[in-house]
Design a protein around this motif. Structure first.
Motif, PDB file in Angstrom:
ATOM      1  N   VAL A 155       3.481  11.856  -0.380  1.00  0.00           N
ATOM      2  CA  VAL A 155       2.150  11.262  -0.241  1.00  0.00           C
ATOM      3  C   VAL A 155       1.404  11.302  -1.570  1.00  0.00           C
ATOM      4  CG1 VAL A 155      -0.079  11.457   0.933  1.00  0.00           C
ATOM      5  CG2 VAL A 155       2.035  11.791   2.220  1.00  0.00           C
ATOM      6  N   GLU A 156       1.584  12.379  -2.341  1.00  0.00           N
ATOM      7  CA  GLU A 156       0.959  12.452  -3.666  1.00  0.00           C
ATOM      8  C   GLU A 156       1.496  11.336  -4.575  1.00  0.00           C
ATOM      9  OE1 GLU A 156       1.765  16.375  -5.030  1.00  0.00           O
ATOM     10  OE2 GLU A 156       0.176  17.314  -3.831  1.00  0.00           O
ATOM     11  N   GLY A 157       2.796  11.090  -4.480  1.00  0.00           N
ATOM     12  CA  GLY A 157       3.367   9.980  -5.240  1.00  0.00           C
ATOM     13  C   GLY A 157       2.780   8.642  -4.817  1.00  0.00           C
ATOM     14  N   PHE A 158       2.524   8.511  -3.525  1.00  0.00           N
ATOM     15  CA  PHE A 158       1.902   7.295  -3.005  1.00  0.00           C
ATOM     16  C   PHE A 158       0.538   7.050  -3.645  1.00  0.00           C
ATOM     17  CE2 PHE A 158      -1.216   5.890   0.290  1.00  0.00           C
ATOM     18  CZ  PHE A 158      -0.819   4.556   0.386  1.00  0.00           C
ATOM     19  N   TRP A 159      -0.275   8.106  -3.762  1.00  0.00           N
ATOM     20  CA  TRP A 159      -1.611   7.944  -4.324  1.00  0.00           C
ATOM     21  C   TRP A 159      -1.567   7.639  -5.820  1.00  0.00           C
ATOM     22  CZ3 TRP A 159      -5.289   6.567  -1.430  1.00  0.00           C
ATOM     23  CH2 TRP A 159      -5.440   7.051  -0.138  1.00  0.00           C
ATOM     24  N   ARG A 160      -0.493   8.034  -6.498  1.00  0.00           N
ATOM     25  CA  ARG A 160      -0.389   7.722  -7.935  1.00  0.00           C
ATOM     26  C   ARG A 160      -0.315   6.217  -8.171  1.00  0.00           C
ATOM     27  NH1 ARG A 160       3.608  11.830 -11.141  1.00  0.00           N
ATOM     28  NH2 ARG A 160       2.808  10.559 -12.867  1.00  0.00           N
ATOM     29  N   PHE A 161       0.157   5.494  -7.174  1.00  0.00           N
ATOM     30  CA  PHE A 161       0.273   4.041  -7.326  1.00  0.00           C
ATOM     31  C   PHE A 161      -1.082   3.340  -7.189  1.00  0.00           C
ATOM     32  CE2 PHE A 161       4.826   4.675  -6.487  1.00  0.00           C
ATOM     33  CZ  PHE A 161       5.362   3.807  -7.426  1.00  0.00           C
ATOM     34  N   LYS A 162      -2.106   4.065  -6.759  1.00  0.00           N
ATOM     35  CA  LYS A 162      -3.415   3.426  -6.567  1.00  0.00           C
ATOM     36  C   LYS A 162      -3.940   2.849  -7.874  1.00  0.00           C
ATOM     37  CE  LYS A 162      -7.957   4.178  -4.476  1.00  0.00           C
ATOM     38  NZ  LYS A 162      -8.833   5.146  -3.752  1.00  0.00           N
ATOM     39  N   ARG A 163      -3.607   3.497  -8.995  1.00  0.00           N
ATOM     40  CA  ARG A 163      -4.070   3.032 -10.305  1.00  0.00           C
ATOM     41  C   ARG A 163      -3.141   1.982 -10.903  1.00  0.00           C
ATOM     42  NH1 ARG A 163      -4.173   8.630 -10.614  1.00  0.00           N
ATOM     43  NH2 ARG A 163      -2.368   8.608 -12.002  1.00  0.00           N
ATOM     44  N   VAL A 164      -2.044   1.686 -10.202  1.00  0.00           N
ATOM     45  CA  VAL A 164      -1.013   0.821 -10.789  1.00  0.00           C
ATOM     46  C   VAL A 164      -0.871  -0.502 -10.057  1.00  0.00           C
ATOM     47  CG1 VAL A 164       1.431   0.671 -11.405  1.00  0.00           C
ATOM     48  CG2 VAL A 164       0.245   2.862 -11.567  1.00  0.00           C
ATOM     49  N   VAL A 165      -0.892  -0.455  -8.736  1.00  0.00           N
ATOM     50  CA  VAL A 165      -0.597  -1.643  -7.934  1.00  0.00           C
ATOM     51  C   VAL A 165      -1.865  -2.467  -7.719  1.00  0.00           C
ATOM     52  CG1 VAL A 165       0.310  -2.497  -5.746  1.00  0.00           C
ATOM     53  CG2 VAL A 165       1.252  -0.421  -6.762  1.00  0.00           C
ATOM     54  N   PRO A 166      -1.850  -3.729  -8.102  1.00  0.00           N
ATOM     55  CA  PRO A 166      -3.001  -4.590  -7.813  1.00  0.00           C
ATOM     56  C   PRO A 166      -3.142  -4.776  -6.291  1.00  0.00           C
ATOM     57  CG  PRO A 166      -1.529  -5.599  -9.449  1.00  0.00           C
ATOM     58  CD  PRO A 166      -0.806  -4.429  -8.868  1.00  0.00           C
ATOM     59  N   GLY A 167      -4.349  -4.670  -5.781  1.00  0.00           N
ATOM     60  CA  GLY A 167      -4.551  -4.843  -4.347  1.00  0.00           C
ATOM     61  C   GLY A 167      -3.933  -3.735  -3.531  1.00  0.00           C
ATOM     62  N   PHE A 168      -4.002  -2.503  -4.043  1.00  0.00           N
ATOM     63  CA  PHE A 168      -3.465  -1.346  -3.328  1.00  0.00           C
ATOM     64  C   PHE A 168      -4.156  -1.230  -1.968  1.00  0.00           C
ATOM     65  CE2 PHE A 168      -3.438   3.223  -2.341  1.00  0.00           C
ATOM     66  CZ  PHE A 168      -2.104   3.537  -2.546  1.00  0.00           C
ATOM     67  N   GLY A 169      -3.362  -1.408  -0.897  1.00  0.00           N
ATOM     68  CA  GLY A 169      -3.979  -1.409   0.421  1.00  0.00           C
ATOM     69  C   GLY A 169      -2.974  -1.214   1.538  1.00  0.00           C
ATOM     70  N   THR A 170      -3.147  -1.958   2.614  1.00  0.00           N
ATOM     71  CA  THR A 170      -2.350  -1.753   3.821  1.00  0.00           C
ATOM     72  C   THR A 170      -0.855  -1.983   3.574  1.00  0.00           C
ATOM     73  OG1 THR A 170      -4.222  -2.417   5.192  1.00  0.00           O
ATOM     74  CG2 THR A 170      -2.069  -2.444   6.226  1.00  0.00           C
ATOM     75  N   SER A 171      -0.507  -2.965   2.736  1.00  0.00           N
ATOM     76  CA  SER A 171       0.917  -3.226   2.486  1.00  0.00           C
ATOM     77  C   SER A 171       1.594  -2.025   1.833  1.00  0.00           C
ATOM     78  CB  SER A 171       1.076  -4.470   1.611  1.00  0.00           C
ATOM     79  OG  SER A 171       0.423  -4.304   0.361  1.00  0.00           O
ATOM     80  N   CYS A 172       0.877  -1.339   0.933  1.00  0.00           N
ATOM     81  CA  CYS A 172       1.431  -0.125   0.315  1.00  0.00           C
ATOM     82  C   CYS A 172       1.477   1.021   1.324  1.00  0.00           C
ATOM     83  CB  CYS A 172       0.597   0.273  -0.898  1.00  0.00           C
ATOM     84  SG  CYS A 172       0.653  -0.909  -2.257  1.00  0.00           S
ATOM     85  N   PHE A 173       0.452   1.108   2.173  1.00  0.00           N
ATOM     86  CA  PHE A 173       0.433   2.100   3.251  1.00  0.00           C
ATOM     87  C   PHE A 173       1.639   1.901   4.166  1.00  0.00           C
ATOM     88  CE2 PHE A 173      -1.599   3.301   7.497  1.00  0.00           C
ATOM     89  CZ  PHE A 173      -1.360   4.661   7.330  1.00  0.00           C
ATOM     90  N   ASN A 174       1.953   0.648   4.472  1.00  0.00           N
ATOM     91  CA  ASN A 174       3.115   0.343   5.301  1.00  0.00           C
ATOM     92  C   ASN A 174       4.414   0.771   4.622  1.00  0.00           C
ATOM     93  OD1 ASN A 174       1.443  -0.749   7.232  1.00  0.00           O
ATOM     94  ND2 ASN A 174       1.769  -2.865   6.600  1.00  0.00           N
ATOM     95  N   ALA A 175       4.464   0.597   3.292  1.00  0.00           N
ATOM     96  CA  ALA A 175       5.659   1.022   2.547  1.00  0.00           C
ATOM     97  C   ALA A 175       5.851   2.529   2.664  1.00  0.00           C
ATOM     98  CB  ALA A 175       5.537   0.606   1.082  1.00  0.00           C
ATOM     99  N   LEU A 176       4.748   3.284   2.589  1.00  0.00           N
ATOM    100  CA  LEU A 176       4.813   4.744   2.746  1.00  0.00           C
ATOM    101  C   LEU A 176       5.320   5.113   4.137  1.00  0.00           C
ATOM    102  CD1 LEU A 176       4.157   7.694   1.968  1.00  0.00           C
ATOM    103  CD2 LEU A 176       1.801   7.257   2.732  1.00  0.00           C
ATOM    104  N   LEU A 177       4.767   4.489   5.162  1.00  0.00           N
ATOM    105  CA  LEU A 177       5.186   4.803   6.529  1.00  0.00           C
ATOM    106  C   LEU A 177       6.650   4.476   6.756  1.00  0.00           C
ATOM    107  CD1 LEU A 177       2.078   3.522   8.540  1.00  0.00           C
ATOM    108  CD2 LEU A 177       2.646   5.882   7.950  1.00  0.00           C
ATOM    109  N   ARG A 178       7.106   3.360   6.191  1.00  0.00           N
ATOM    110  CA  ARG A 178       8.514   2.977   6.346  1.00  0.00           C
ATOM    111  C   ARG A 178       9.431   4.029   5.715  1.00  0.00           C
ATOM    112  NH1 ARG A 178       8.129  -1.594   4.366  1.00  0.00           N
ATOM    113  NH2 ARG A 178       8.148  -2.890   6.249  1.00  0.00           N
TER     114      ARG A 178
END
Length: 517
Positions: A155-178
């Motif tokens: 989950v910490e790795g997931f939050w590191r992408f917040k500064r990197v991925v444009p439009g960090f949102g539900t699609s990235c959240f779905n990637a984490l859950l998957r």
């Protein structure tokens, strides 16, 4: 008494009547891909790689680089040399890698647990073109993290992408859950979902991911109801996930009720729906009725794919009805569907447990004729059979095919192979395989190293021992580590074939389990 598999496989030595397109075709582009791949595979030093690439007349296009990195991925080649290749091409003026190349390179580094380099590369790509980092990238990196790290670190790795991925949102959240569903547990995915659902608006994809892995129908039904309460309308994927859970729970009455609901809503069951039903019928001991579903599908215009046939074949293999299973595999080829590694593994498993190397090897020859690359599981079935029956030449042929064509896991197969070679006193072959593995950037186990070292000491080959020790030092191991006694570690990898057999939990897995609670 079980029937002799030799009679059940009357044409085991014959090639398939349907041969798919060869994996390595002779087209010009494929020849160039193979040429660059061999340069990467045979180059030990980055400086040498740069010089060789500068001399090659081959134009390094995006399409070619994508194919080369894909080839490197499936061949388990040295990830550091692949990274140098990536940087060499990236540093050309005006050149930008494709998202596929970026994600593949990150996968290669993550698979080798080089996570510092993973984040360095993510930063480099972001600085050059932020658009290359997508939700797919998030899934690739988190997938490798979750393999070896705790849920918290994932989950910490997931939050590191917040500064990197444009439009960090539900699609990235779905990637984490998957990733959590695939690499951890559904309980972990559920907990993370409830902890973060207020920060990300769940959508249809979110619930389809959460529905897809449950073994308990009660849990799946709970998410299905929550989905409806939030105003998210289920689609066919949602219903298929629910059907899959019911099939695993052997609740076929509920399966037929859901299928009727699908039809009532104006949708049509698809091949995934029927594949789940075929598997469910097998679980309740009705393989013949499951085979009839293949015919019923065609009658309503839904044509079975390889996965549907594999589900029906698996039912017969479990019941040791190999003749019926074999007939279905032949039917696949007649209908233009090439049996894949999953198909073959169903038969390999039967042959493994009946200690039938002859039929297993015949099936492997058919795979080669059909240009179907074996999976790691295929290799493990074969190499373990070779070790059981002390067939060194067969084991070496399998290993040489792996090295040449780039399939299977060198780490898993080498432990069994080197154990066999040392048992048979084949020191020269053991040394060659050991060095081949290191040349591909794969670390042989310390137990294998010590076994070869003992044989070399008996043969007074001290220079060879020094050479191997130096090679192992590439992986950052000190001489003390190489000499320490860890003979208690299970290197047989038999759990790959028999998951119910207890095995020693690695320390990093124990730490991950504790920190994830």
């Amino acid at each position: 008494m079980a029937a002799n598999p030799l009679h059940l496989f009357p044409s085991i030595s014959k090639p398939f009547s349907f041969l798919p397109t060869r994996l390595f075709s002779t087209s010009h582009l494929d020849a160039e891909v193979e040429s660059i791949f061999r340069i990467i595979n045979s180059t030990p030093l980055p400086k040498t790689l740069h010089q060789t690439l500068k001399r090659t007349p081959i134009l390094l296009t995006n399409d070619l680089i994508d194919r080369v990195l894909k080839r490197v991925r499936f061949s388990h080649s040295n990830p550091l040399i692949a990274l140098e290749f990536f940087h060499y091409t990236s540093n050309r003026k005006g050149f930008y890698h494709t998202p596929f190349s970026v994600d593949t390179m990150l996968y290669l580094l993550g698979r080798s647990r080089m996570f510092d380099r993973v984040w360095e590369l993510v930063g480099e790509v972001k600085r050059k073109d932020k658009g290359l980092v997508s939700e797919r990238t998030v899934g690739v990196v988190l997938g490798r993290l979750a393999k070896v790290c705790s849920v918290r670190m994932t989950v910490e790795g997931f939050w590191r992408f917040k500064r990197v991925v444009p439009g960090f949102g539900t699609s990235c959240f779905n990637a984490l859950l998957r990733v959590l569903c695939q690499e951890k547990s559904m309980g972990d995915a559920r907990n993370v979902y409830h902890a973060l659902k207020k920060e990300f608006r769940p959508n249809l994809m979110t619930f389809n991911i959460l529905l897809s892995g449950w073994k308990s129908s009660e849990e799946a039904e709970g998410f299905f109801e929550e989905m409806k309460e939030l105003g998210v309308e289920p689609d066919l994927v949602s219903y298929n996930c629910l059907i899959d859970v019911y099939c695993k729970d052997r609740e076929l009455e509920k399966v037929y009720m859901v299928i009727n609901e699908i039809v009532d809503k104006g949708m049509s069951p698809d091949v995934i729906t029927y594949t789940s039903l075929i598997g469910g019928l097998g679980l309740v001991g009705q393989p013949d009725k499951a085979r009839d579903v293949l015919r019923d599908m065609r009658e309503v215009g839904c044509y079975p794919d390889a996965a549907a046939y594999n589900a029906a074949i698996r039912n017969f293999c479990i019941g040791k009805r190999l003749h019926d299973a074999y007939e279905l595999m032949e039917e696949m080829t007649e209908r233009g569907l090439a049996p894949n590694a999953v198909t073959y593994n169903l038969f390999f498993r039967v042959f493994y447990w009946s200690n039938d190397l002859k039929n297993a090897w015949g099936l492997y020859m058919r795979m080669k004729d059909a240009a179907c690359l074996p999976s790691t599981q295929s290799c493990m079935f074969l190499i373990r059979l070779c070790k059981k029956q002390e067939k060194v030449d067969m084991a070496l042929e399998l290993w040489n095919d792996m090295v040449e064509k780039g399939f299977g896991s060198y780490v898993l197969v080498s432990d069994v192979l080197l154990d066999l070679l040392c048992d048979m006193g084949r020191l020269v072959e053991a040394e060659r395989c050991f060095l081949q593995m290191i040349d591909k950037g794969q670390k042989p186990s310390n137990v294998s190293f010590r076994r070869i070292k003992v044989l070399m000491e008996l043969a007074n080959r001290h220079d060879a021992i020094d050479n191997l020790s130096e090679k192992m030092g590439i992986f950052g191991l000190s001489n003390e580590v190489l000499q320490e006694d860890d003979l208690t570690v299970d290197t047989s990898r038999s759990h790959f074939l028999s998951p119910e057999r207890p095995r020693r939990t690695p320390p990093w897995r124990r730490r991950s389990a504790l920190s994830s609670r």
